[in-house]
Design an enzyme around this catalytic site. Structure first.
Site, PDB file in Angstrom:
ATOM      1  N   ARG A 155     -44.085 121.974  97.312  1.00 21.45           N
ATOM      2  CA  ARG A 155     -44.106 120.946  98.350  1.00 21.45           C
ATOM      3  C   ARG A 155     -43.618 119.642  97.733  1.00 21.45           C
ATOM      4  O   ARG A 155     -43.426 119.548  96.521  1.00 21.45           O
ATOM      5  CB  ARG A 155     -45.498 120.792  99.001  1.00 21.45           C
ATOM      6  CG  ARG A 155     -46.692 121.109  98.190  1.00 21.45           C
ATOM      7  CD  ARG A 155     -47.149 120.092  97.180  1.00 21.45           C
ATOM      8  NE  ARG A 155     -47.083 118.730  97.620  1.00 21.45           N
ATOM      9  CZ  ARG A 155     -46.843 117.716  96.823  1.00 21.45           C
ATOM     10  NH1 ARG A 155     -46.636 117.916  95.533  1.00 21.45           N
ATOM     11  NH2 ARG A 155     -46.803 116.496  97.277  1.00 21.45           N
ATOM     12  N   GLY A 156     -43.419 118.639  98.604  1.00 21.40           N
ATOM     13  CA  GLY A 156     -42.772 117.411  98.176  1.00 21.40           C
ATOM     14  C   GLY A 156     -41.285 117.514  98.482  1.00 21.40           C
ATOM     15  O   GLY A 156     -40.628 118.488  98.113  1.00 21.40           O
ATOM     16  N   ALA A 157     -40.754 116.508  99.173  1.00 24.18           N
ATOM     17  CA  ALA A 157     -39.388 116.615  99.699  1.00 24.18           C
ATOM     18  C   ALA A 157     -38.342 116.963  98.639  1.00 24.18           C
ATOM     19  O   ALA A 157     -37.560 117.901  98.832  1.00 24.18           O
ATOM     20  CB  ALA A 157     -39.020 115.319 100.430  1.00 24.18           C
TER      21      ALA A 157
ATOM     22  N   ARG B 115     -39.728 124.022 106.946  1.00 24.70           N
ATOM     23  CA  ARG B 115     -40.485 122.796 107.217  1.00 24.70           C
ATOM     24  C   ARG B 115     -39.522 121.779 107.819  1.00 24.70           C
ATOM     25  O   ARG B 115     -38.452 121.533 107.251  1.00 24.70           O
ATOM     26  CB  ARG B 115     -41.144 122.238 105.946  1.00 24.70           C
ATOM     27  CG  ARG B 115     -42.167 123.176 105.332  1.00 24.70           C
ATOM     28  CD  ARG B 115     -43.081 122.471 104.342  1.00 24.70           C
ATOM     29  NE  ARG B 115     -44.001 121.582 105.017  1.00 24.70           N
ATOM     30  CZ  ARG B 115     -44.841 120.757 104.366  1.00 24.70           C
ATOM     31  NH1 ARG B 115     -44.825 120.713 103.059  1.00 24.70           N
ATOM     32  NH2 ARG B 115     -45.663 119.988 105.045  1.00 24.70           N
TER      33      ARG B 115
ATOM     34  N   GLN C  64     -53.910 116.794  98.304  1.00 25.27           N
ATOM     35  CA  GLN C  64     -52.885 116.721  97.263  1.00 25.27           C
ATOM     36  C   GLN C  64     -53.208 115.665  96.217  1.00 25.27           C
ATOM     37  O   GLN C  64     -52.868 115.818  95.038  1.00 25.27           O
ATOM     38  CB  GLN C  64     -51.516 116.421  97.876  1.00 25.27           C
ATOM     39  CG  GLN C  64     -50.971 117.511  98.774  1.00 25.27           C
ATOM     40  CD  GLN C  64     -51.239 117.229 100.236  1.00 25.27           C
ATOM     41  OE1 GLN C  64     -52.275 116.666 100.586  1.00 25.27           O
ATOM     42  NE2 GLN C  64     -50.307 117.601 101.101  1.00 25.27           N
TER      43      GLN C  64
ATOM     44  N   ASP D 165     -40.947 111.628 102.748  1.00 22.26           N
ATOM     45  CA  ASP D 165     -40.260 112.867 103.106  1.00 22.26           C
ATOM     46  C   ASP D 165     -38.991 112.602 103.906  1.00 22.26           C
ATOM     47  O   ASP D 165     -38.104 113.445 103.942  1.00 22.26           O
ATOM     48  CB  ASP D 165     -41.202 113.766 103.906  1.00 22.26           C
ATOM     49  CG  ASP D 165     -42.275 114.365 103.017  1.00 22.26           C
ATOM     50  OD1 ASP D 165     -42.102 115.526 102.593  1.00 22.26           O
ATOM     51  OD2 ASP D 165     -43.264 113.679 102.717  1.00 22.26           O
TER      52      ASP D 165
ATOM     53  N   ASN E 253     -44.105 109.871 105.790  1.00 24.65           N
ATOM     54  CA  ASN E 253     -44.789 110.369 104.595  1.00 24.65           C
ATOM     55  C   ASN E 253     -46.088 111.046 105.031  1.00 24.65           C
ATOM     56  O   ASN E 253     -46.417 111.083 106.217  1.00 24.65           O
ATOM     57  CB  ASN E 253     -45.054 109.227 103.611  1.00 24.65           C
ATOM     58  CG  ASN E 253     -45.465 109.727 102.236  1.00 24.65           C
ATOM     59  OD1 ASN E 253     -44.785 110.573 101.643  1.00 24.65           O
ATOM     60  ND2 ASN E 253     -46.571 109.243 101.719  1.00 24.65           N
ATOM     61  N   LYS E 254     -46.810 111.569 104.071  1.00 27.59           N
ATOM     62  CA  LYS E 254     -48.035 112.308 104.363  1.00 27.59           C
ATOM     63  C   LYS E 254     -48.959 111.515 105.291  1.00 27.59           C
ATOM     64  O   LYS E 254     -49.082 110.301 105.170  1.00 27.59           O
ATOM     65  CB  LYS E 254     -48.749 112.631 103.061  1.00 27.59           C
ATOM     66  CG  LYS E 254     -49.967 113.526 103.199  1.00 27.59           C
ATOM     67  CD  LYS E 254     -49.638 114.836 103.898  1.00 27.59           C
ATOM     68  CE  LYS E 254     -48.530 115.614 103.227  1.00 27.59           C
ATOM     69  NZ  LYS E 254     -48.144 116.829 103.990  1.00 27.59           N
TER      70      LYS E 254
END
Length: 345
Positions: free
Chosen positions: A47-49, A90, A195, A236, A246-247
């Site tokens: 995960r993470g762009a 995603r 996270q 992201d 973002n998250k």
């Protein structure tokens, strides 16, 4: 600081650190199937762009390797099928689509060549190498914004685990530390996927950087007490006007920073900036399973009949962003102009 690469190529396969198991276990899983890589992205093994972009790049390289064994007339359809499967994994992280489109261009240029597989693999490795170097540069540039003795608030994980290595937001922290500054990090736990608690805290502990874990709802009080110097987060997707996806919970941090006069910095490579969209209103927000909110470590925390919302991201308006740190420099408001200048360099 110990090198950490969540996605890397070795012996003909893509290896991913299973981030669902951290911090309890560091397990490296091997992949050579585009559909399995898509599943790993969807299930948040990776995960993470930027890291998602790296994984997708190698997924496309493996698709090209398989296509090279097909008749020439069938190759384009096989590549498109793999691209469609990976792209659907995603929707919010623009690096996913960016990497796939870049790989499609490279593959198309060699589709009828006997060197198709090798050319695709070179392009995937270039995506990895460029992201790692971009993070190092962002770390150096962003580290200059962090004063010695600062306490930095982070949200989610925008570290080495979210990139090819080194990190975006945590890359800025690492850059400041490598410049000799004494930096302390307050890591939001980042509900519902934790996270910050599971990944950010583990990364910083691993590198010997001072880190204290806090729950998401503690940040405002600590700002009120003057215990936070600035916030640094990743992204992201960034719109051409500087709106930042973002998250979930990032917008809350930005509002709190504005209220308390604290800088709110975003660190992201140019590949995260989507110049095709005018504002954050056009960014698709992924809605994930409510079980990720109601169930923690296999134990249900809410009554069975209760449904939970889980938008995985939110959008922070550009007016709340103090600066956007990229590998080509630092953008400030007005972002339409400063972002455009970054791409002209």
């Amino acid at each position: 600081m110990k090198p950490l690469h969540p996605a890397y190529f070795k012996d003909g396969k893509l290896y991913l650190i299973d981030q669902l198991l951290l911090p309890g276990e560091e397990r490296h899983l091997a992949y050579d199937d585009p559909a399995e890589i898509a599943r790993a992205i969807r299930d948040m093994v990776v995960r993470g762009a930027p890291a998602i972009g790296v994984a997708a790049g190698f997924g496309m390289a493996f698709a090209a390797r398989r296509a090279a064994e097909l008749p020439a007339s069938e190759r384009a359809a096989a590549i498109e099928n793999a691209a469609r499967t990976l792209r659907a994994a995603r929707p919010t992280a623009v690096n996913l689509a960016w990497a796939i489109e870049r790989m499609q261009r490279a593959i198309a240029a060699h589709l009828d060549s006997p060197g198709l597989a090798e050319a695709a693999l070179r392009e995937a490795q270039a995506i990895f190498d460029e992201d790692y170097e971009a993070c190092r540069t962002m770390g150096r540039l962003g580290g200059e914004l962090i004063p010695d003795g600062a306490t930095v608030l982070t949200h989610c994980n925008a570290g080495a685990l979210a990139t090819a290595g080194y990190g975006t937001a945590l890359g800025v922290v690492r850059g400041a530390v490598e410049a000799g500054k004494k930096i302390r990090v307050l890591a939001d736990e980042t509900r519902p996927y934790l996270q910050g608690a599971r990944l950010t805290a583990w990364e910083l502990w691993r590198d010997g950087i001072a880190v204290t874990l806090i729950t998401d709802n503690m940040a405002g009080w600590l700002m009120q007490r003057g215990e936070i110097t600035c916030a640094v987060i990743g992204s992201d997707r960034i719109a051409s006007n500087g709106d930042v996806a973002n998250k979930i919970g990032t917008y809350t941090v930005a509002v709190l920073c504005r209220e308390h006069g604290i800088p709110f910095y975003v660190a992201a490579p140019l590949s995260t900036i989507d110049r095709r969209i005018a504002s954050g209103e056009e960014i698709p927000i992924e809605e994930r399973s409510s079980d990720e909110v109601t169930v923690i470590a296999g134990k249900r925390m809410a009554p069975e009949a209760v449904h939970a919302r889980h938008p995985a991201f939110d959008v922070t308006p550009a007016r709340l962003v103090s600066a956007i740190i990229t590998e080509r420099g630092i953008a400030r408001a007005p972002y339409e102009e400063s972002i455009a200048r970054l791409f002209e360099r």
